[in-house]
Scaffold this motif. Sequence first.
Motif, PDB file in Angstrom:
ATOM      1  N   PRO A  53      45.824  39.939  43.140  1.00 36.91           N
ATOM      2  CA  PRO A  53      44.355  39.994  43.186  1.00 36.91           C
ATOM      3  C   PRO A  53      43.746  38.734  43.786  1.00 36.91           C
ATOM      4  CG  PRO A  53      45.110  39.660  40.923  1.00 36.91           C
ATOM      5  CD  PRO A  53      46.320  39.996  41.745  1.00 36.91           C
ATOM      6  N   THR A 102      41.100  49.294  44.425  1.00 37.60           N
ATOM      7  CA  THR A 102      41.848  49.003  43.193  1.00 37.60           C
ATOM      8  C   THR A 102      42.644  50.221  42.737  1.00 37.60           C
ATOM      9  OG1 THR A 102      40.187  47.374  42.523  1.00 37.60           O
ATOM     10  CG2 THR A 102      41.637  48.232  40.801  1.00 37.60           C
ATOM     11  N   PHE A 137      45.592  43.606  38.555  1.00 36.95           N
ATOM     12  CA  PHE A 137      44.897  43.888  39.813  1.00 36.95           C
ATOM     13  C   PHE A 137      43.413  44.205  39.639  1.00 36.95           C
ATOM     14  CE2 PHE A 137      44.013  45.633  43.970  1.00 36.95           C
ATOM     15  CZ  PHE A 137      44.788  44.818  44.780  1.00 36.95           C
ATOM     16  N   ALA A 138      43.005  44.690  38.450  1.00 35.96           N
ATOM     17  CA  ALA A 138      41.578  44.958  38.236  1.00 35.96           C
ATOM     18  C   ALA A 138      40.727  43.705  38.437  1.00 35.96           C
ATOM     19  CB  ALA A 138      41.365  45.518  36.831  1.00 35.96           C
TER      20      ALA A 138
END
Length: 525
Positions: A53, A102, A137-138
């Motif tokens: 991310p 995402t 990853f959020a």
Amino acid sequence: MAAPQIRLGFGFLTVGGWTLVSRVLGFLRDILIARYLGAGGVAEAFLVAFSLPNMFRRFFAEGAMNTAFVPIFSKKLEGGGDAMPFARNALSMLAVFLIGFTLLAQIAMPWLVLAMASGFADDPRFGIAVEFGRICFAYILLISLAALISGMLNAAGRFAAAAAAPVLLNVILVSALIFGAQSATDSPEAARMIGLALSWGVPVAGVAQLVLVWGAAARAGLVIRPTWPKFTPDLRRLAVVAGPAMLAGGVVQVNLLVGRQVASFFDGAIAWLSYADRLYQLPLGVVGIAIGIVLLPDLSRRLRAGDDAGGRQALSRAAEIGMTLTIPAAVALMVIPVPLVSVLFERGAFEGQDTIATAWAVAIYGAGLPAFVLQKIWQPVFYAREDTKRPFHYALVAMVINAALAIGLAFFIGYIAAALATTISAWVMAYQLRRGAKTYGDVAAYDARYLARIPRIAGAAIAMGAVLYGAGLILAPVLEGGGVRYLALAGLIAVGAGAYALFGRLFGAFSFGEILGALRRKGAA
């Protein structure tokens, strides 16, 4: 002529101060990771997962959207128009895009992990990295929105909340790490449980950061109401300017990707390079990034107002302050890397061989530190004029050099090739930016004061390095172990700082009165 110094100095003090707090907490985070996970597989899996991310954040938000967004937003504010419809539309467009991105990343996570570290294939680290990556990853959605709102605050001269937001990340990750370590004390999968706690801390921190800057923007009168994005002329203009910046950001991320790919084929190397990165990122974050954040909106306003003389002085003072603080830091990283790494990281699962391997990377990264800071100073010259194409072309050249050196030299010098390639390509990039900026005329030229002082600053730093080396030899026995080593390292750093101040004064390299005066004054220009 004092106006650029006042505005730049106060902004630098605000951003640099909060960045220093964040980097110190980041040190604590990495010290604890080294303590509990060392350079083992779970540590490397988390570092790869967390880098995903962050890589795309720099690509979409900090690298592209803010590079294009801040100059346009700043000029709208300076022109007295209503900049908020444009800001809301840009924020909504970014949100819609990143929600879809995402969701796709969750499906593609195994391939993303292999793209970052193909050395994990057929290795236990692979499954752990995929699991951690899906959790982490959020963060890309949350931090990218926070970064865009931070750009709005910086353009409005409100630096504090945006600079303080990264502190929340490290506070939450340190708390998650301690919680995970205490909860997993008697578990046979203690390392994995600690890694899971860290991974869940990442999106939680993203929520906290977004709430902080959103509230600060509302208090500053920058009220954000999400809407369905409309492709207005301003948004089309943003896309045109952001396109090359996104490509340039992608090139920078390819450089990082190449380094991690090379490191993934050497056990422990991803962790060694990550811990080394933490050390050189401290001065880079406090000095280079802080100056870059403050300088871009300031230059944008001055160019709109036709104040080339003020722009030149702001640029020269930014470079002078940057080099005054960065060159001695670079020398210290090159001269005493082993004491720094040993005292900060060597405990628990992090052993002596890890110290030596990390110290080599610290010294090499240190040699590139001034180049990284110079990039942060010179890039705003292009971005303030909405010129994102030439930095992209320069980044392409640096990318090719980085990849060729990292891959080619890995067969001869191992993982350290990644660090060496990063440093050399950083200097290539800095040279290209400096050369290209000259086409903008006087606004991009250093003034006489800077040109006279830079060789004296370098001389004072070299003399300080000699003193540090000798002091390191004398203190070596007490730096090797025991609680007293922390005091010994603090004493060593104090000796270096004192020597630099003394030699700087003798050589006429700088005046602390001028620097402190610029940083203390607050007022309207």
